[in-house]
Design an enzyme around this catalytic site. Structure first.
Site, mmCIF file in Angstrom:
data_model
loop_
_atom_site.group_PDB
_atom_site.id
_atom_site.type_symbol
_atom_site.label_atom_id
_atom_site.label_comp_id
_atom_site.label_asym_id
_atom_site.label_seq_id
_atom_site.Cartn_x
_atom_site.Cartn_y
_atom_site.Cartn_z
ATOM 1 N N ASN A 291 0.833 -1.211 0.000
ATOM 2 C CA ASN A 291 0.000 0.000 0.000
ATOM 3 C C ASN A 291 0.866 1.259 0.000
ATOM 4 O O ASN A 291 0.405 2.341 0.364
ATOM 5 C CB ASN A 291 -0.906 0.013 1.234
ATOM 6 C CG ASN A 291 -1.846 -1.172 1.236
ATOM 7 O OD1 ASN A 291 -2.416 -1.526 0.213
ATOM 8 N ND2 ASN A 291 -2.007 -1.809 2.386
ATOM 9 N N SER B 91 -10.789 -0.659 0.137
ATOM 10 C CA SER B 91 -9.463 -1.276 0.014
ATOM 11 C C SER B 91 -9.407 -2.472 -0.927
ATOM 12 O O SER B 91 -8.373 -2.721 -1.536
ATOM 13 C CB SER B 91 -8.955 -1.687 1.388
ATOM 14 O OG SER B 91 -9.874 -2.538 2.017
ATOM 15 N N LYS C 6 0.000 3.510 4.904
ATOM 16 C CA LYS C 6 -0.229 3.233 3.482
ATOM 17 C C LYS C 6 0.509 4.315 2.682
ATOM 18 O O LYS C 6 1.736 4.271 2.621
ATOM 19 C CB LYS C 6 -1.713 3.115 3.230
ATOM 20 C CG LYS C 6 -2.302 1.997 4.162
ATOM 21 C CD LYS C 6 -3.740 1.772 4.028
ATOM 22 C CE LYS C 6 -4.337 0.973 5.182
ATOM 23 N NZ LYS C 6 -3.804 -0.366 5.404
ATOM 24 N N HIS D 202 -14.210 -1.703 6.369
ATOM 25 C CA HIS D 202 -13.109 -2.514 6.905
ATOM 26 C C HIS D 202 -13.519 -3.308 8.158
ATOM 27 O O HIS D 202 -14.387 -2.879 8.927
ATOM 28 C CB HIS D 202 -11.960 -1.561 7.258
ATOM 29 C CG HIS D 202 -10.692 -2.253 7.606
ATOM 30 N ND1 HIS D 202 -10.223 -2.359 8.892
ATOM 31 C CD2 HIS D 202 -9.782 -2.881 6.815
ATOM 32 C CE1 HIS D 202 -9.063 -3.004 8.890
ATOM 33 N NE2 HIS D 202 -8.779 -3.336 7.634
ATOM 34 N N ASP E 38 -13.431 6.818 6.982
ATOM 35 C CA ASP E 38 -12.118 6.181 7.131
ATOM 36 C C ASP E 38 -11.425 6.332 5.778
ATOM 37 O O ASP E 38 -11.802 5.683 4.808
ATOM 38 C CB ASP E 38 -12.329 4.701 7.492
ATOM 39 C CG ASP E 38 -11.040 3.887 7.415
ATOM 40 O OD1 ASP E 38 -9.981 4.452 7.068
ATOM 41 O OD2 ASP E 38 -11.104 2.679 7.689
ATOM 42 N N HIS F 298 -7.108 4.660 2.543
ATOM 43 C CA HIS F 298 -6.514 4.488 1.211
ATOM 44 C C HIS F 298 -6.628 5.726 0.324
ATOM 45 O O HIS F 298 -6.172 5.704 -0.817
ATOM 46 C CB HIS F 298 -7.143 3.269 0.511
ATOM 47 C CG HIS F 298 -6.855 2.002 1.241
ATOM 48 N ND1 HIS F 298 -5.720 1.263 1.014
ATOM 49 C CD2 HIS F 298 -7.538 1.365 2.217
ATOM 50 C CE1 HIS F 298 -5.719 0.210 1.817
ATOM 51 N NE2 HIS F 298 -6.818 0.251 2.561
ATOM 52 N N GLU G 257 -15.952 4.333 4.016
ATOM 53 C CA GLU G 257 -14.551 4.570 3.663
ATOM 54 C C GLU G 257 -14.522 5.584 2.523
ATOM 55 O O GLU G 257 -15.506 5.731 1.793
ATOM 56 C CB GLU G 257 -13.888 3.266 3.213
ATOM 57 C CG GLU G 257 -13.787 2.260 4.341
ATOM 58 C CD GLU G 257 -13.101 0.964 3.941
ATOM 59 O OE1 GLU G 257 -12.426 0.913 2.890
ATOM 60 O OE2 GLU G 257 -13.260 -0.012 4.693
HETATM 61 C C1 LIG Z 1 -9.937 0.867 5.133
HETATM 62 C C2 LIG Z 1 -8.976 0.527 6.218
HETATM 63 N N1 LIG Z 1 -9.151 1.061 7.422
HETATM 64 C C3 LIG Z 1 -8.306 0.787 8.427
HETATM 65 C C4 LIG Z 1 -7.239 -0.068 8.261
HETATM 66 C C5 LIG Z 1 -6.362 -0.372 9.391
HETATM 67 O O1 LIG Z 1 -5.244 0.468 9.385
HETATM 68 P P1 LIG Z 1 -3.883 -0.003 10.028
HETATM 69 O O2 LIG Z 1 -3.236 -0.920 9.061
HETATM 70 O O3 LIG Z 1 -3.136 1.262 10.261
HETATM 71 O O4 LIG Z 1 -4.241 -0.708 11.293
HETATM 72 C C6 LIG Z 1 -7.006 -0.626 7.008
HETATM 73 C C7 LIG Z 1 -5.844 -1.506 6.812
HETATM 74 O O5 LIG Z 1 -5.807 -2.454 6.125
HETATM 75 C C8 LIG Z 1 -7.897 -0.342 5.952
HETATM 76 O O6 LIG Z 1 -7.745 -0.886 4.753
#
Ligand SMILES: Cc1ncc(COP(=O)(O)O)c(C=O)c1O
Length: 389
Positions: free
Chosen positions: A48, A178, A235, A134, A203, A206, A174
Site C-alpha cells: 500500500n 481497500s 499506506k 473494513h 475512514d 486508502h 470509507e
Molecule cells: C480501510 C482501512 N481502514 C483501516 C485499516 C487499518 O489500518 P492499520 O493498518 O493502520 O491498522 C485498514 C488496513 O488495512 C484499511 O484498509
C-alpha cells in the site's frame, strides 16, 4: 483434547478444507516496489506504499536523527509521559493540512476506528455502515451497544431509507474501498447526513496522501468535511499509525474516554517526526502524484482488454478471477514469473468474487505493468475457467 485445543484444531481444519488458509511470508529488502523472499526478487504489486515513501531516503534519515533526540520508544501512554513535542508538532501539521481543530494520534488505523466507534456509540444510537467497510469498523459496530445496520455498497438510496427510518445516526463509510479500489459518493452521503441530523465518519486509509489537492484525501477532493475523519500513516504516508481528525470538543472527549488512546503506549516520538516529514513531502513533491497518474494510465492501456479488468480512479486495481482456487492459481502463476500479487478470497470478499489485488506505487515503471499484463493474458488463454486448471 481440551475444549480450546479441539476448537482451534477444527477451525484450522475448516480453513484448510475450504482452501482459505492464509500464509505468512517473510520478505527482505524492505517492502518497496521490489521484494526479495527465498533469495528471489519479485516486482511488488502488493503493497500500500502508493507514493513510494516507505523507503524514502530523506524520511529514513529524519527518523534516524530523531532517534538521537527522542530515543526509540515513547515509554508510556500519552496521558502519562508518552506525549512529546514531536507528537504535538505532528498534530499541528495534520490539523493544518486537513483543516481540523484536533488530531488524536493512534498506533494503528485499526485502533483509531475501534476507538471512535466504541467511544461515540451508546445503547440507543444507530450506526449505519457501508457493507464493504473494513473489518475494524464492522467488528467495533457489532460489539458496540448501538444498533448497527449495513447499507449496500455505495447505495445512497438505501442509506436515505435507513436514515428516514432511524433518524439521527452515525454514518460510517470509507473514502476509498481497500479491496475494490472504488470511491464513496461522499458528497451525496454528506448531504444526506445533514438532512437527517446525522454525523458522518470517513475512514480514508486508502485515500489520504493519494487523492485531492496536495494529497488531502477523498473528502477534500469532493469538498466534504466529515465530523470524524480517520487517516492512517501505514499506506501512502509510508510509515505506521493513524489519527482521528475532529473538532476540539470531540478531541477532548476522546482524550477522556477513548480507551485505545488512554491505555496504550504512545507511538514513538521519532516515528511522529518521520510521519510529519512524510506529510511535508506529500504536500510538496507533486511528481509522486503525476507518476502515479501516468502509471494508472499505463495499467488501463496494458490490462484494459483483459476479462478481469476493473476500472478504478485509485492505485488499487482489483483483477477479478472468480473462484478462490483460480485466484490462488493466478497468484502462483504470476509469482513464478517474478510478480508478487495477493489473492484476496472470501471471507474478505464475497463468494465468487475472489481477485488478485494489484496495487500501484509511484516507484513502478510502465514496463513492469506491461510485463504483468502479458503474464495475466497468458494465464487467461491457458486457463480460461475453473475446469481448465
Ligand atoms: C480501510 C482501512 N481502514 C483501516 C485499516 C487499518 O489500518 P492499520 O493498518 O493502520 O491498522 C485498514 C488496513 O488495512 C484499511 O484498509
Amino acid at each position: 483434547m481440551l475444549p480450546f485445543e479441539s476448537r482451534i484444531d477444527e477451525a484450522l481444519q475448516l480453513r484448510k478444507e475450504q482452501g482459505l488458509l492464509r500464509t505468512l511470508n517473510p520478505v527482505a529488502g524492505g517492502n518497496t516496489e521490489q521484494i526479495i523472499t527465498d533469495d528471489k526478487a519479485f516486482v511488488n504489486f502488493s503493497s500500500n506504499d502508493y507514493l513510494g515513501l516507505a523507503s524514502d531516503e530523506s524520511i529514513k534519515s529524519v527518523w534516524k536523527l530523531a532517534i538521537d533526540d527522542y530515543g526509540v520508544g515513547s515509554a508510556a501512554s500519552p496521558m502519562v509521559t508518552g506525549h512529546s513535542l514531536a507528537h504535538q508538532a505532528l498534530q499541528q501539521s495534520l490539523c493544518q493540512w486537513l483543516g481540523y481543530e484536533q488530531a488524536v494520534l493512534f498506533n494503528s488505523g485499526f485502533s483509531a476506528n475501534q476507538a471512535a466507534l466504541f467511544t461515540l456509540l451508546e445503547k440507543n444510537d444507530t450506526l449505519l455502515q457501508d457493507k464493504l467497510n473494513h473489518a475494524s469498523l464492522m467488528e467495533a459496530g457489532m460489539l458496540s451497544p448501538a444498533k448497527m445496520q449495513r447499507f449496500p455498497h455505495n447505495n445512497t438510496d438505501k442509506l436515505r431509507t435507513l436514515l428516514e427510518k432511524n433518524g439521527s445516526s452515525l454514518v460510517v463509510t470509507e473514502g476509498v474501498f481497500s479491496m475494490d479500489g472504488d470511491t464513496a459518493p461522499l458528497d451525496d452521503i454528506a448531504t444526506l447526513c445533514q438532512q437527517h441530523n446525522s454525523w458522518l465518519m470517513v475512514d480514508d486509509a486508502h485515500g489520504i496522501g493519494v487523492l485531492g489537492a496536495q494529497g488531502r484525501g477523498s473528502c477534500h477532493a469532493l469538498g466534504v468535511k466529515p465530523n470524524i475523519l480517520v487517516v492512517t500513516f501505514g499506506k501512502a504516508v509510508g510509515v505506521q499509525g493513524a489519527a482521528i481528525l475532529c473538532d476540539a470538543q470531540t478531541g477532548e472527549y476522546l482524550y477522556q474516554y477513548a480507551r485505545h488512546f488512554v491505555y496504550s503506549t504512545a507511538m514513538p516520538a521519532a516515528q511522529a517526526v518521520a510521519i510529519d516529514h512524510s506529510i511535508q513531502l506529500i504536500q510538496t513533491q507533486a511528481w509522486r502524484h503525476t507518476a502515479l497518474a501516468n502509471l494508472q494510465n499505463s495499467y488501463t492501456e496494458y490490462l484494459g482488454h483483459l476479462p478481469g479488468y476493473i476500472a478504478t480512479s485509485t492505485p488499487i486495481k482489483p483483477y477479478l478471477v472468480g473462484s478462490s482456487n483460480r485466484a490462488m492459481h493466478l497468484a502462483q502463476y504470476l509469482r513464478e514469473q517474478g510478480f508478487w500479487t495477493t489473492a484476496i478470497r472470501p471471507p474478505t470478499v464475497p463468494q465468487g468474487s475472489a481477485r488478485i489485488r494489484i496495487t500501484l506505487s509511484a516507484k513502478h515503471q510502465p514496463h513492469q505493468i506491461k510485463g504483468l499484463a502479458e503474464v495475466i493474458e497468458r494465464f487467461e488463454k491457458q486457463y480460461p475457467n475453473e475446469d481448465s486448471l
